[in-house]
Design a protein around this motif. Structure first.
Motif, PDB file in Angstrom:
ATOM      1  N   GLY A 118      34.818  43.552  31.146  1.00 38.82           N
ATOM      2  CA  GLY A 118      34.561  42.878  32.411  1.00 38.82           C
ATOM      3  C   GLY A 118      35.025  43.700  33.586  1.00 38.82           C
ATOM      4  N   LEU A 119      35.599  43.021  34.552  1.00 41.22           N
ATOM      5  CA  LEU A 119      36.104  43.660  35.757  1.00 41.22           C
ATOM      6  C   LEU A 119      37.449  44.326  35.512  1.00 41.22           C
ATOM      7  N   PHE A 120      37.718  45.335  36.289  1.00 41.38           N
ATOM      8  CA  PHE A 120      39.028  45.964  36.362  1.00 41.38           C
ATOM      9  C   PHE A 120      39.500  45.773  37.795  1.00 41.38           C
ATOM     10  N   ILE A 121      40.749  45.351  37.965  1.00 41.56           N
ATOM     11  CA  ILE A 121      41.276  45.084  39.298  1.00 41.56           C
ATOM     12  C   ILE A 121      42.597  45.809  39.466  1.00 41.56           C
ATOM     13  N   GLU A 122      42.687  46.592  40.547  1.00 39.53           N
ATOM     14  CA  GLU A 122      43.923  47.272  40.915  1.00 39.53           C
ATOM     15  C   GLU A 122      44.248  46.861  42.340  1.00 39.53           C
ATOM     16  N   SER A 123      45.477  46.415  42.570  1.00 37.42           N
ATOM     17  CA  SER A 123      45.819  45.932  43.901  1.00 37.42           C
ATOM     18  C   SER A 123      47.302  46.078  44.166  1.00 37.42           C
ATOM     19  N   GLY A 124      47.618  46.253  45.421  1.00 36.54           N
ATOM     20  CA  GLY A 124      49.005  46.253  45.877  1.00 36.54           C
ATOM     21  C   GLY A 124      49.081  45.435  47.148  1.00 36.54           C
ATOM     22  N   LEU A 125      50.090  44.602  47.263  1.00 40.45           N
ATOM     23  CA  LEU A 125      50.213  43.774  48.451  1.00 40.45           C
ATOM     24  C   LEU A 125      50.311  44.650  49.686  1.00 40.45           C
ATOM     25  N   ASP A 126      49.516  44.330  50.680  1.00 38.35           N
ATOM     26  CA  ASP A 126      49.388  45.079  51.934  1.00 38.35           C
ATOM     27  C   ASP A 126      48.862  46.497  51.732  1.00 38.35           C
ATOM     28  N   GLU A 127      48.280  46.786  50.575  1.00 42.28           N
ATOM     29  CA  GLU A 127      47.720  48.115  50.297  1.00 42.28           C
ATOM     30  C   GLU A 127      46.235  48.060  49.963  1.00 42.28           C
ATOM     31  N   GLY A 128      45.689  46.867  49.807  1.00 42.43           N
ATOM     32  CA  GLY A 128      44.279  46.737  49.484  1.00 42.43           C
ATOM     33  C   GLY A 128      44.026  46.510  48.009  1.00 42.43           C
ATOM     34  N   THR A 129      42.751  46.414  47.680  1.00 46.05           N
ATOM     35  CA  THR A 129      42.327  46.081  46.321  1.00 46.05           C
ATOM     36  C   THR A 129      41.112  46.917  45.950  1.00 46.05           C
ATOM     37  N   ILE A 130      41.065  47.316  44.692  1.00 43.09           N
ATOM     38  CA  ILE A 130      39.884  47.957  44.123  1.00 43.09           C
ATOM     39  C   ILE A 130      39.436  47.109  42.946  1.00 43.09           C
ATOM     40  N   VAL A 131      38.189  46.687  42.967  1.00 40.58           N
ATOM     41  CA  VAL A 131      37.588  45.954  41.854  1.00 40.58           C
ATOM     42  C   VAL A 131      36.405  46.789  41.393  1.00 40.58           C
ATOM     43  N   TYR A 132      36.362  47.071  40.085  1.00 35.89           N
ATOM     44  CA  TYR A 132      35.267  47.893  39.594  1.00 35.89           C
ATOM     45  C   TYR A 132      34.858  47.459  38.203  1.00 35.89           C
TER      46      TYR A 132
END
Length: 126
Positions: A96-110
C-alpha cells in the motif's frame, strides 16, 4: 505552490483516484494549517523495478499515531481518503502506501507500481 517532477518517457497508467486523494490530503491537512501555505511536490519516476508516485509537502507533518492508524488493516482515522487508497493499492500490488513524516517538517506519501504488473497489462490481448 505545486511543483511537478515527472521523469521523461514513462508510460503507464495509474489506478484511478490514487493520486488525487494524496494531493488533497497534503493541502488540507499539511498546508492549510499554516498561515503561509507551502509547497506540494508531485514526483513520478522509475526506481529499479518500480514506478514511484510521490506527493510531498512542507507542511505541519503527521503524528505517528495517525500514520499507524492509516496503515493498519482496519485503521479508522480522519484520513479516510488515505485509508481507501492504501487498501486499494494493497489489493492491486500487495503493497500500500508508504508514509514518512516529521512534525513541522512535512510529509511524503508514496506508492509503488511494479514494472512487471504494467508490462503484463500491456501484453494482454483479451
Amino acid at each position: 505552490k505545486v511543483v511537478w517532477d515527472v521523469e521523461d518517457h514513462l508510460h503507464f497508467l495509474l489506478p484511478p483516484f490514487t493520486l488525487q486523494p494524496l494531493v488533497e490530503n497534503a493541502i488540507r491537512h499539511g498546508l492549510m494549517e499554516t498561515m503561509e501555505g507551502g509547497t506540494v511536490k508531485i514526483s513520478v519516476y522509475r526506481k529499479e523495478e518500480n514506478y514511484i508516485i510521490s506527493v510531498a509537502d512542507d507542511g505541519i507533518g503527521m503524528p505517528d499515531e495517525i500514520i499507524r492508524s492509516v496503515l493498519k488493516e482496519n485503521g479508522l482515522s480522519r484520513g479516510v481518503g488515505l485509508i481507501n487508497v492504501h487498501r486499494r493499492l494493497k489489493l492491486l500490488y500487495r503493497e500500500g502506501l508508504f508514509i514518512e513524516s516529521g512534525l513541522d517538517e512535512g510529509t511524503i506519501v508514496y506508492y509503488k507500481i511494479p514494472v512487471e504488473d504494467v508490462r503484463s497489462n500491456e501484453i494482454r490481448t483479451d
